[in-house]
Design a protein around this motif. Structure first.
Motif, PDB file in Angstrom:
ATOM      1  N   LYS A  79       0.813  -1.218   0.135  1.00  0.00           N
ATOM      2  CA  LYS A  79      -0.076   0.023  -0.046  1.00  0.00           C
ATOM      3  C   LYS A  79       0.688   1.329  -0.128  1.00  0.00           C
ATOM      4  N   TYR A  80       2.088   1.283   0.584  1.00  0.00           N
ATOM      5  CA  TYR A  80       2.884   2.469   0.873  1.00  0.00           C
ATOM      6  C   TYR A  80       3.902   2.482  -0.078  1.00  0.00           C
ATOM      7  N   CYS A  81       4.257   1.428  -1.044  1.00  0.00           N
ATOM      8  CA  CYS A  81       5.222   1.629  -2.011  1.00  0.00           C
ATOM      9  C   CYS A  81       4.589   1.634  -3.495  1.00  0.00           C
ATOM     10  N   ALA A  82       3.534   0.927  -3.552  1.00  0.00           N
ATOM     11  CA  ALA A  82       2.962   0.809  -4.769  1.00  0.00           C
ATOM     12  C   ALA A  82       2.784   1.895  -5.758  1.00  0.00           C
ATOM     13  N   ARG A  83       2.519   3.240  -4.997  1.00  0.00           N
ATOM     14  CA  ARG A  83       2.305   4.666  -5.753  1.00  0.00           C
ATOM     15  C   ARG A  83       3.382   4.913  -6.889  1.00  0.00           C
ATOM     16  N   CYS A  84       4.515   4.356  -6.372  1.00  0.00           N
ATOM     17  CA  CYS A  84       5.712   4.745  -7.096  1.00  0.00           C
ATOM     18  C   CYS A  84       6.169   3.738  -7.634  1.00  0.00           C
TER      19      CYS A  84
ATOM     20  N   CYS B 163       7.818  14.005 -12.473  1.00  0.00           N
ATOM     21  CA  CYS B 163       8.691  13.349 -11.932  1.00  0.00           C
ATOM     22  C   CYS B 163       8.560  13.434 -10.522  1.00  0.00           C
ATOM     23  N   SER B 164       8.407  14.933 -10.085  1.00  0.00           N
ATOM     24  CA  SER B 164       8.366  15.101  -8.591  1.00  0.00           C
ATOM     25  C   SER B 164       7.261  14.289  -7.902  1.00  0.00           C
ATOM     26  N   THR B 165       6.112  13.755  -8.471  1.00  0.00           N
ATOM     27  CA  THR B 165       5.140  13.026  -7.758  1.00  0.00           C
ATOM     28  C   THR B 165       5.921  12.078  -6.965  1.00  0.00           C
ATOM     29  N   CYS B 166       6.997  11.522  -7.521  1.00  0.00           N
ATOM     30  CA  CYS B 166       7.616  10.276  -6.764  1.00  0.00           C
ATOM     31  C   CYS B 166       8.901  10.747  -6.457  1.00  0.00           C
ATOM     32  N   HIS B 167       9.472  11.435  -7.061  1.00  0.00           N
ATOM     33  CA  HIS B 167      11.159  11.942  -6.570  1.00  0.00           C
ATOM     34  C   HIS B 167      11.117  13.126  -5.694  1.00  0.00           C
ATOM     35  N   GLN B 168      10.425  12.702  -4.379  1.00  0.00           N
ATOM     36  CA  GLN B 168      10.492  13.732  -3.398  1.00  0.00           C
ATOM     37  C   GLN B 168      10.611  13.051  -1.884  1.00  0.00           C
TER      38      GLN B 168
END
Length: 475
Positions: free
Chosen positions: A112-117, A192-197
Motif C-alpha cells: 500500500k505504501y510503496c505501490a504508488r511509485c 517526476c516530482s510526484t515520486c521523486h520527493q
C-alpha cells in the motif's frame, strides 16, 4: 422507291446485322457477352448512386465559429508519427529497457505504501484520484512502462505537444508537509516530482502501551512522518524524544526537494541559497539529453549522458562536486557517531561481511521509556523489538496490522566487526535529543539518500551539511 426491308432480320454470325431505315442500309455491331455484363454492372452502379443522391437531406446545422486566423492546423498525423512510427517506438523502448525504472525491483514493491511509485497500477491510481497512497496493496501489479508516465490528454497540436502526453503536470502534494501543501515544480518536473520527493521511511504500527501489546489490540493511528515537517524556527536545544519505531529518515529519491532548495533542516539565523546555475533547467534537460550509443546513456535510458556536459564545461565538474559533498557527508556522519546520535551497524550477513552502515540511535523505547546510556543489568525490560509484523491477507489483499512489541532485558552489546547486524547501543546517549541534533541527523539523510551526491543543487547541499557540522561542533 424500293420496298423497305424488314427490321427483324437475323444477325449474321451473331456479331452484326444489316437493317434498312428509309431504304438506307445500317449495320449494327453486337458486343461480346463479357463486355455486355460489364456495361450492365456500370449501369446498375450509376443507378444506385443516383438513387442515393436523391434522398432528402436533413436540416442545415448551425454555422460553426470562425477560426482564429483561418490558417490550416498542424498535421496531426505528422505529430503522432513523431513518436508512434514503428522505428521511433523501437528505439525509445530499447533505450527505456536500460533504465532503472524498468530494470529495478519496482514491481515487487506493491504494498500500500510503496505501490504508488513502484508500480504502474499504483502511479495511475494516485494521479487519477489525487491521493498520496493507493487504496490497498496491489498483489498483481505491473511494471512501470510507457503508459505509466504517458497518456493522451489532448490533441491540440498547435501548442506544446510534449505536455499533452504526460500523465500529470499538476502541482505536487508534498509528503514532507503530510500532503497538506503543494508545490509547483513546473509542468514536466511535476510528473517526476510526484515520486521523486521526500518521503519518510514507513514505520510499523505498534501499540500504545505494554497492556495493549499483550492484549494484541492494535493502535489504529498511523503517522508515516512523525517529525515532519521540521520546525526551522524552534530553539535548537528543545528536547526531542526519538522513540524506537519512529522515523525521520528520508526515502531514497528526494531529488526535487534538493533541486529546488527546499525542505532541508535550516538552522535559525543562517542564510540559505535556493537557486544555482542550472535551476532553470528541467529534469529532462539532463536525464533525457542526447542518446549515446556507446555509453548507453541519455534519451529514454533516463541516465545522464555526461559527455554532453563536457560540451560546455570542458572538464568533469560532476566528479569535483561529488568529491566535495562526499567529504562533508563523512565529516557530518562521524560527528553524529561521536555525539552518540548515530551508531555503527556491522553486518555479517551482507554480500560484503563486515560492511558498516549508520543508524540513528533511539532515546526511548516503543512505550516512551528513557533508555540508559549503557545496558542495564537486572530485570528492567524495554520494548525494543517486534515479535509480529504487519502482513497482507492472501484472500482479501488487505493489510493486517499485527505488529506486537517484545519486552526484554536490554542486553545490547557494543558494535564490533564480529557481531552480526547489531547497533552500537552500548554507547547510547542516555537523554533526549536536542532539536538541532535531530536536524543534523535529518540533513545527513537528506543528502545521503538523495543519490546525486549534491549534483542537483551543490550550493544548497553544501550549506545544510556545513551548518549541521558547525552546530554539532558548537557544544
Amino acid at each position: 422507291m424500293g420496298k423497305n426491308k424488314s427490321l427483324n432480320q437475323k444477325p449474321v454470325s451473331g456479331l452484326s446485322q444489316q437493317i434498312y431505315i428509309n431504304n438506307n442500309p445500317i449495320t449494327l455491331k453486337f458486343m461480346k457477352l463479357k463486355n455486355f455484363n460489364r456495361l450492365l454492372f456500370l449501369a446498375f452502379a450509376l443507378l444506385l448512386f443516383i438513387s442515393q443522391s436523391c434522398v432528402k437531406e436533413g436540416p442545415i446545422g448551425l454555422t460553426g465559429a470562425n477560426g482564429t486566423n483561418g490558417a490550416n492546423g498542424k498535421d496531426a498525423n505528422s505529430s503522432c508519427l513523431s513518436c508512434h512510427a514503428t522505428a521511433v517506438m523501437d528505439v525509445m523502448q530499447s533505450q527505456y529497457k536500460l533504465s532503472k525504472h524498468f530494470t529495478g525491483t519496482t514491481v515487487a514493491r506493491n504494498g500500500k505504501y510503496c505501490a504508488r511509485c513502484h508500480t504502474s497500477d499504483g502511479f495511475k491510481e494516485i494521479t487519477g484520484n489525487g491521493q498520496f497512497v493507493v487504496s490497498n496493496d496491489i498483489p498483481n501489479a505491473t511494471r512501470i512502462d510507457c503508459s505509466t508516465c504517458h497518456k493522451h490528454s489532448s490533441f491540440d497540436f498547435s501548442g506544446d505537444t510534449a505536455l499533452y502526453i504526460l500523465r500529470t503536470t499538476s502541482p505536487v502534494a508534498l509528503n514532507y508537509y503530510n500532503n497538506a501543501k503543494t508545490q509547483d515544480f513546473g509542468k514536466i518536473q511535476n510528473l517526476c516530482s510526484t515520486c521523486h520527493q521526500i518521503r519518510g521511511l514507513t514505520t510499523p504500527t505498534v501499540y500504545k502501551n505494554a497492556a495493549d501489546s499483550i492484549a494484541k489490540k492494535a493502535d489504529a493511528t498511523f503517522k508515516q512522518l512523525p517529525f515532519f515537517p521540521l520546525d526551522n524556527t524552534k530553539d535548537v536545544n528543545t528536547a526531542v524524544n526519538y522513540q524506537v519505531g519512529q522515523s525521520f529518515s528520508v526515502h531514497d529519491g528526494n531529488q526535487s526537494n534538493l533541486f529546488t532548495g527546499i525542505n532541508g533542516y535550516e538552522y535559525p539565523g543562517k542564510t540559505y541559497t535556493r537557486t544555482w546555475k542550472h535551476s532553470d533547467w528541467t529534469c529532462i534537460s539532463c536525464h533525457m539529453n542526447e542518446y549515446n550509443a556507446t555509453t548507453k546513456t541519455g534519451g529514454h535510458t533516463l541516465t545522464v549522458n555526461e559527455q554532453k556536459c563536457l560540451d560546455c564545461h570542458k572538464t568533469d565538474k560532476i566528479a569535483l562536486v561529488q568529491a566535495a559533498i562526499s567529504g562533508k557527508i563523512v565529516e557530518l556522519r562521524d560527528l553524529l557517531v561521536t555525539k552518540k546520535i548515530f551508531g555503527r551497524v556491522y553486518s555479517k550477513t551482507s554480500t560484503v561481511p563486515g560492511t558498516i552502515s549508520y543508524s540513528a540511535m533511539p532515546t526511548h523505547d516503543y512505550y516512551g521509556v528513557l533508555l540508559p546510556s549503557s545496558p542495564t543489568p537486572g530485570t528492567t525490560k524495554y520494548g525494543l523489538s517486534l515479535v509480529n509484523y504487519n502482513t497482507v491477507s492472501p484472500t482479501t489483499g488487505l493489510v493486517v496490522y499485527a505488529s506486537t512489541v517484545a519486552l526484554a532485558i536490554d542486553q545490547s552489546k557494543p558494535a564490533t566487526s564480529s557481531t552480526a547486524s547489531v547497533i552500537g547501543s552500548a554507547d547510547r546517549l542516555g537523554r533526549a535529543w536536542k532539536y538541532g541534533e535531530l536536524g543534523a541527523a535529518y540533513n545527513y539523510g537528506y543528502i545521503n539518500s538523495e543519490l546525486s551526491i549534491g549534483v542537483h543543487n551543490p550550493v544548497y547541499a553544501l550549506q545544510i551539511l556545513q551548518n549541521s557540522i558547525d552546530y554539532l561542533k558548537s557544544y
